[in-house]
Design an enzyme around this catalytic site. Sequence first.
Site, PDB file in Angstrom:
ATOM      1  CG  HIS A 161      -1.296  -4.047  -3.390  1.00 11.23           C
ATOM      2  ND1 HIS A 161      -1.992  -5.083  -2.818  1.00 11.23           N
ATOM      3  CD2 HIS A 161      -1.179  -3.097  -2.426  1.00 11.23           C
ATOM      4  CE1 HIS A 161      -2.260  -4.797  -1.558  1.00 11.23           C
ATOM      5  NE2 HIS A 161      -1.796  -3.580  -1.284  1.00 11.23           N
ATOM      6  CB  THR A 221      -0.921   0.030   1.241  1.00 13.81           C
ATOM      7  OG1 THR A 221      -1.907  -0.987   1.101  1.00 13.81           O
ATOM      8  CG2 THR A 221      -1.622   1.359   1.385  1.00 13.81           C
TER       9      THR A 221
HETATM   10  C1  GP9 Z   1      -3.086  -0.679   6.445  1.00 12.28           C
HETATM   11  C2  GP9 Z   1      -3.290  -0.832   5.008  1.00 12.28           C
HETATM   12  C3  GP9 Z   1      -2.719  -2.122   4.483  1.00 12.28           C
HETATM   13  O1  GP9 Z   1      -3.200   0.554   7.026  1.00 12.28           O
HETATM   14  O2  GP9 Z   1      -3.110   0.281   4.260  1.00 12.28           O
HETATM   15  O3  GP9 Z   1      -1.502  -2.077   3.837  1.00 12.28           O
HETATM   16  P1  GP9 Z   1      -0.998  -3.305   2.922  1.00 12.28           P
HETATM   17  O4  GP9 Z   1      -0.909  -4.501   3.811  1.00 12.28           O
HETATM   18  O5  GP9 Z   1      -2.014  -3.527   1.839  1.00 12.28           O
HETATM   19  O6  GP9 Z   1       0.295  -2.874   2.375  1.00 12.28           O
HETATM   20 MN    MN Z   2      -2.826  -2.476   0.212  1.00 15.18          MN
END
Ligand code: GP9
Ligand code: MN
Length: 708
Positions: free
Chosen positions: A481, A300
Amino acid sequence: MMNSRLGFVLTLLLFYWLKNLWAYNIDFSLDVGNLYQIFLTVINPLPIALLVLGLPLYITNTKAFYTVEFAVYIILNFLLLANVIYFSEFTDFITVSTMLASGSASAGLGDSALNLLKPGYIIYILDFFFLIYIFVRKKVNTDSRPFNKRAAFAVTALSGLFFSINLFMAEVDRPQLLTRGFSNTYLVRAIGLPAFTVYSANQTYQAQKERSEATAEKLAEVETYVSDHYAKPDAKYFGIAKNRNVIVIHLESFQQFLIDYKLNADGSEHEVTPFINSLYHSQSTISFSNFFHQVKAGKTSDAETMMETSLFGLNTGSYMVNYGGDNTAYAAPSILAQKDNYSSAVFHGNVGSFWNRNNTYKQWGYNYFFDSASFSEQTKSNSFQYGLNDKYMFADSITYLEQLQQPFYAKYITVSNHYPYTSLSGEADEEGFPLADTGDETINGYFATANYLDASVEAFFKYLQAAGIYDNSIIVLYGDHYGISNSRNTSLASLLGKDPETWTEYDNAMLQRVPYMIHIPGYSQGFISDTYGGEIDSLPTLLHLLGIDTSQYIQLGQDLLSPDNDQIVALRTSGYYITPEYTSYSGRTYFTQSGEEITNPDEETEAKLKEIREVASMQLSISDAIQTGDLLRFYNNEDLKPMDSSKIAYTDQLKQLESTAKDLGQKSNSIFSQNGNKTTQDLFQAPSYAELHDTSPSSSSSSSSSAP
Ligand code: GP9
Ligand code: MN
């Protein structure tokens, strides 16, 4: 026991350990999920504390031993108490880079850190009263016998062994914990506060080293690359959304294959994301069908970095975690604030420290960041491990959104459609959407949570329309993603009408597509572009639609609507790329259109592939140079200044918003002010799947079951 040196060391260790456990349970919230994690938190303060408290045992001189031992103990405790105080204000732990940047940290702490002291903290110094008492009153004797050097070494070795066991267990709980470092909370939960501090010191040291070696000349090289690579905007689209509010919706783990997908289950077809599909095909939307995510370990956070700064994530770890809080950046909120006086905010239902967002967003110029602390309390039924479910998050955001001065740039990071795709299990009335029926539970749940996300977005759109925000806004939606990892794709294959037996790396590569859509209410010439691009290209595309000239900016992507776009999508793993003609993935090369593998390329093809590879790897290495060298600190532009992040504080945010409106008086143009100082909160309605589809007998009668 305390009369011997070792006994004294062990007593201090015991006190320190108890205080850590106290802090873990009372003052920190470590988000501990299961027994294994509880066990980790119980043992993790011990290894490093034993190590450092054991080191003075090598000292022969009695006075020196006791002095050094006390000093070490004071430092350990100071670190603990400082973190307790810091955590109560920021819900985060103190990294070494925060310590070094004490100026901005103390600015964030307000006028006086003393105000943050609570009576309960007395517990952290109780033992000092006790220790002073017994030493002054000579209740214990100092031990003048030097400790055996070999025994001292045994203590050191033992603590090393404990630490290795701790690390191993932490790695089992969270693979790649240290390399990804996604959240300080996770680190402390797994390896304890002292080890976390050492870890963060090392991160800072590495970052500083590269930073200090970088020079302004390096930026000059970057600037040459960027201007050669620049794709000028198509006049047809330039400025068509000028001065509108921008609402960015981050669709968690949302892959392109969900678009128009119908799940066969319970004997009938179920459209998974009907609302997002309608946006995708809308005449008011510019959509992309060949848009790829380009994330690596930072997931993310990589997506956010690309979307908002047009620089990549790192090859290892997360940019936001390692550099985000320190590096000079020119991100979307900061550019829009300076060019067109935008205000900006992020809404996200997880804790603000995850991915180091609380620090990074300041560098990016976000005026406000509303994290889980700003929303309803999380309960078993409205949230899961990654935070508050989306419908609640959208609903709770309205109180703040309506206070933003327009035009605003607001980003919503959704979370319910996150692995393991079981976020709705607490919410009985959402269980209406059927599960898929493969051998893989992760895949089975993915469609139901995606459907929930779809319904959340729809509810939010309806609110935007009802509150009169919609017409004057543009809404950008993107998938960050993949949601189904490559290792699971053979189980997914049959749902996509493919044969798992003949599944290839090409198929994996094609599944890295995610949606990218720009919805422009009132615009009627929308279309689906098949231009090949990725997250890195989003910022220049968006800024051009908003009428902002990017020709002088250090952005590595290219406007996807520009006829000059190269259509070379560099994936973050070196040697991986996708173009309309060729796909290189996991060491294999294919024709993108047919999927046919290229095993023995002729000379001409070989040369073309080489050229593409060079273009792609150049783009990545330029990005690395900018980020690891913090090169943007050398960037000079009359019209665009670096952010002064010390002016931003994510505390008392509603008060800040209200006082801005008050200062502006008649000029305040927030939705709240325009609505005659009345809230628009009740315009947000989010019915559940069951209510929408009338699948439960009670659905029509009970309005209380509607979430939230
Ligand atoms: C958590 C969220 C998840 O705050 O944005 O992140 P990810 O695991 O998808 O990298
Ligand atoms: Mn994510």
